[in-house]
Design an enzyme around this catalytic site. Structure first.
Site, short mmCIF file in Angstrom:
data_model
loop_
_atom_site.label_atom_id
_atom_site.label_comp_id
_atom_site.label_asym_id
_atom_site.label_seq_id
_atom_site.Cartn_x
_atom_site.Cartn_y
_atom_site.Cartn_z
N THR A 125 0.86 -1.18 0.00
CA THR A 125 0.00 0.00 0.00
C THR A 125 0.90 1.22 0.00
O THR A 125 1.88 1.26 0.74
CB THR A 125 -0.95 0.10 1.22
OG1 THR A 125 -1.43 1.46 1.31
CG2 THR A 125 -0.31 -0.24 2.55
N ASP A 127 0.20 3.86 1.22
CA ASP A 127 -0.01 4.58 2.50
C ASP A 127 0.95 4.13 3.60
O ASP A 127 1.11 4.82 4.60
CB ASP A 127 -1.45 4.36 3.00
CG ASP A 127 -2.47 5.09 2.14
OD1 ASP A 127 -2.06 5.74 1.15
OD2 ASP A 127 -3.67 5.00 2.44
N ARG A 162 3.90 32.80 -3.98
CA ARG A 162 2.63 32.15 -3.58
C ARG A 162 2.85 31.10 -2.51
O ARG A 162 3.95 30.56 -2.37
CB ARG A 162 2.02 31.43 -4.79
CG ARG A 162 1.31 32.31 -5.74
CD ARG A 162 0.87 31.50 -6.96
NE ARG A 162 0.10 32.35 -7.85
CZ ARG A 162 -0.05 32.11 -9.16
NH1 ARG A 162 0.49 31.04 -9.70
NH2 ARG A 162 -0.77 32.92 -9.89
N MET A 169 -1.80 11.47 -0.88
CA MET A 169 -2.68 10.42 -0.37
C MET A 169 -2.30 10.06 1.06
O MET A 169 -1.25 10.47 1.57
CB MET A 169 -2.66 9.20 -1.28
CG MET A 169 -3.55 9.38 -2.49
SD MET A 169 -3.73 7.85 -3.42
CE MET A 169 -5.06 8.31 -4.53
N ARG A 171 -5.06 8.16 3.84
CA ARG A 171 -6.40 8.39 4.35
C ARG A 171 -6.42 8.38 5.87
O ARG A 171 -7.04 9.26 6.49
CB ARG A 171 -7.21 7.29 3.71
CG ARG A 171 -8.17 6.75 3.84
CD ARG A 171 -8.92 5.83 2.97
NE ARG A 171 -8.37 4.52 2.76
CZ ARG A 171 -8.79 3.73 1.82
NH1 ARG A 171 -9.72 4.12 1.00
NH2 ARG A 171 -8.28 2.54 1.71
N ARG A 266 -2.50 28.59 -3.87
CA ARG A 266 -2.97 27.66 -4.90
C ARG A 266 -2.92 26.25 -4.30
O ARG A 266 -2.26 26.02 -3.28
CB ARG A 266 -2.06 27.68 -6.12
CG ARG A 266 -2.09 28.98 -6.89
CD ARG A 266 -3.40 29.13 -7.67
NE ARG A 266 -3.37 30.26 -8.58
CZ ARG A 266 -3.73 31.51 -8.27
NH1 ARG A 266 -4.14 31.78 -7.05
NH2 ARG A 266 -3.67 32.47 -9.18
N GLN A 274 0.32 9.37 -7.68
CA GLN A 274 1.21 8.71 -6.71
C GLN A 274 1.14 7.19 -6.79
O GLN A 274 1.98 6.48 -6.24
CB GLN A 274 0.82 9.12 -5.28
CG GLN A 274 1.02 10.59 -5.01
CD GLN A 274 0.14 11.07 -3.88
OE1 GLN A 274 0.56 11.15 -2.73
NE2 GLN A 274 -1.12 11.37 -4.18
O1 F6P Z 1 -4.64 2.41 -1.46
C1 F6P Z 1 -4.68 3.44 -0.56
C2 F6P Z 1 -5.21 4.66 -1.24
O2 F6P Z 1 -4.31 5.06 -2.25
C3 F6P Z 1 -5.48 5.80 -0.27
O3 F6P Z 1 -4.39 6.59 -0.01
C4 F6P Z 1 -6.59 6.54 -0.99
O4 F6P Z 1 -7.43 7.21 -0.07
C5 F6P Z 1 -7.34 5.45 -1.66
O5 F6P Z 1 -6.44 4.40 -1.88
C6 F6P Z 1 -7.98 5.88 -2.98
O6 F6P Z 1 -8.69 4.81 -3.48
P1 F6P Z 1 -9.38 4.70 -4.90
O7 F6P Z 1 -8.38 4.13 -5.83
O8 F6P Z 1 -10.52 3.79 -4.67
O9 F6P Z 1 -9.77 6.09 -5.31
#
Ligand code: F6P
Length: 343
Positions: A125, A127, A162, A169, A171, A266, A274
C-alpha cells in the site's frame, strides 16, 4: 503444487515485480504451476483466473499497475462470499493462495485462513499503514513522486510569491505527507494523526514570509483533520470496506490560508499520480524479496502468515497481527524531525 496469486485493493507501483517474483521462484525452484486470479477477491469469487508463467512475466518488472487487475471487492459483504471463495480454490485444484494487498485484502485473507484456506500474505500500500512490517510495497515510489512534485511546486511558488498547498494520499496515516514533506522542505505538514490548527499554520507562513519575498509549500495528507472547532470539512462517501473516499482538504486549507493571511494561495492534488507508473528501484527490490519469500512460505505451509520487512531482514508475522490495528505515523518522527522545520 498449484499456487494462485491475486492483487487486491488500491494498486501501487511494484505489484508486477511481486507477481514476477512469486512466479519465478515457484516455477524455477519448486516446479510449481501458477495461476493468477483477476481483480483481487472478485476473481476468486467468480473463478476468473489466468495461467502465469515466466514468459507471461517478461518485461513487467518496471511496469506500474498489476497485470492481474485489482478491485475492492469484499467477499464478506456478499451473500455466501467466503464459501464461494473456498469452493473456487477447491475446483481449481489450488493448494495455496498468495494474497498481495493492504489491510482490507489481507483482512479478508486472515478471515479465510481462519476458516482453513491456505493463504500467505504480501504487504502493499502506498499509504504504508499496515502493521507488522516496517515498509509496504509502493510507499517508497509514492514518496519519490510526491517529493519530486514538491520540488517543482517550489520553483513556481517562488516565481509568483505564492503559497502552494500540495495534497497527497494517506487516508488514515500521514506517512507519505511526512516523508515527502521532510524531503521537499515543507513549511507545514498536516496529517490525520495530529489534528491541525489553521491559525498555527497561518502563523508559520507569516513567520516565514516576514523575511521578505515568500514562497511556501504546505503538504497535507488527504485525511488530515482540522482540530475541533476550527474549520469544517464535508463528509465523504464510503467504499465497500467502509472507507471514506477522500480528496479535497487541500482546497479548504488553501482557501483558509488566503482568507486569513492575504497570501495568494494555490492547491495541487497529486491523487492517483502517486499510484501510477514505474516503481522505484527500492520498491522493485522489496517486491522481489517479498514475492520470493512468499513462495518459500507456501512451501513451509505458513498459512495465515505475511512476509514482512524488519530492519534489513525479511521475516514473517501472523496476518492477524498485521491487520489488527493500523500503523499510524511515528509521533517521534513528526515532532522531533518534521516539526523542527515548520515556519
Ligand atoms: O490504497 C490506498 C489509497 O491510495 C489511499 O491513499 C486513498 O485514499 C485510496 O487508496 C484511494 O482509493 P481509490 O483508488 O478507490 O480512489
Amino acid at each position: 503444487m498449484r499456487v494462485a496469486v491475486l492483487t487486491g485493493g488500491g494498486d501501487c507501483p511494484g505489484l508486477n515485480a511481486a507477481i514476477r517474483a512469486v512466479v519465478r521462484k515457484s516455477v524455477v525452484r519448486f516446479e510449481d504451476e501458477v495461476i493468477g486470479y483477476l481483480d483481487g477477491w472478485r476473481g476468486v469469487l467468480e473463478g476468473d483466473s489466468m495461467p502465469l508463467d515466466i514468459e507471461r512475466c517478461r518485461g513487467i518488472l518496471p511496469r506500474g499497475g498489476t497485470i492481474l487487475g485489482t478491485s475492492r471487492t469484499n467477499p464478506y459483504t456478499i451473500d455466501g462470499g467466503p464459501e464461494r471463495a473456498m469452493a473456487t480454490l477447491e475446483r481449481d485444484g489450488v493448494d495455496a493462495l498468495i494474497a498481495i494487498g493492504g489491510e482490507d485484502t489481507l483482512g479478508v485473507a486472515d478471515r479465510l485462513a481462519a476458516s482453513g484456506m491456505p493463504v500467505v500474505g504480501v504487504p502493499k500500500t502506498i499509504d504504508n499503514d499496515l502493521s507488522g512490517t516496517d515498509l509496504t510495497i509502493g510507499f517508497d515510489t509514492a514518496v519519490q513522486i510526491a517529493a519530486e512534485a514538491i520540488d517543482r511546486l517550489h520553483t513556481t511558488a517562488e516565481s509568483h510569491d505564492r503559497v502552494i498547498v500540495c495534497e497527497v494520499m494517506g487516508r488514515h496515516a500521514g506517512w507519505i505527507a511526512t516523508y515527502a514533506g521532510i524531503a521537499g522542505g515543507a513549511t507545514a505538514i498536516l496529517v490525520p494523526e495530529e489534528p491541525f490548527d489553521i491559525d498555527a499554520v497561518c502563523e508559520y507562513l507569516r513567520h516565514r514570509h516576514s523575511f521578505g519575498r515568500y514562497a511556501s509549500i504546505v503538504v497535507t495528507a488527504e485525511g488530515a483533520l482540522p482540530a475541533e472547532g476550527t474549520i469544517t470539512v464535508a463528509s465523504p462517501e464510503l467504499d465497500q470496506f467502509g472507507h471514506p473516499r477522500l480528496g479535497g482538504i487541500g482546497n479548504t486549507v488553501a482557501a483558509e490560508i488566503e482568507r486569513r493571511t492575504g497570501f495568494e494561495s494555490r492547491v495541487t492534488i497529486l491523487g492517483h499520480i502517486q499510484r501510477g507508473g514505474t516503481p522505484s528501484a527500492f520498491d522493485r527490490v522489496l517486491a522481489t524479496r517479498f514475492g520470493t519469500a512468499a513462495a518459500d512460505a507456501v512451501h513451509e505451509g505458513a498459512w495465515g502468515e505475511m512476509v514482512a520487512l524488519h530492519g534489513a531482514r525479511i521475516e514473517r508475522v501472523p496476518i492477524a497481527d498485521a491487520v489488527a490495528t493500523l500503523k499510524t505515523l511515528d509521533a517521534e518522527l513528526f515532532r522531533s524531525v518534521a516539526e523542527v522545520f515548520f515556519g
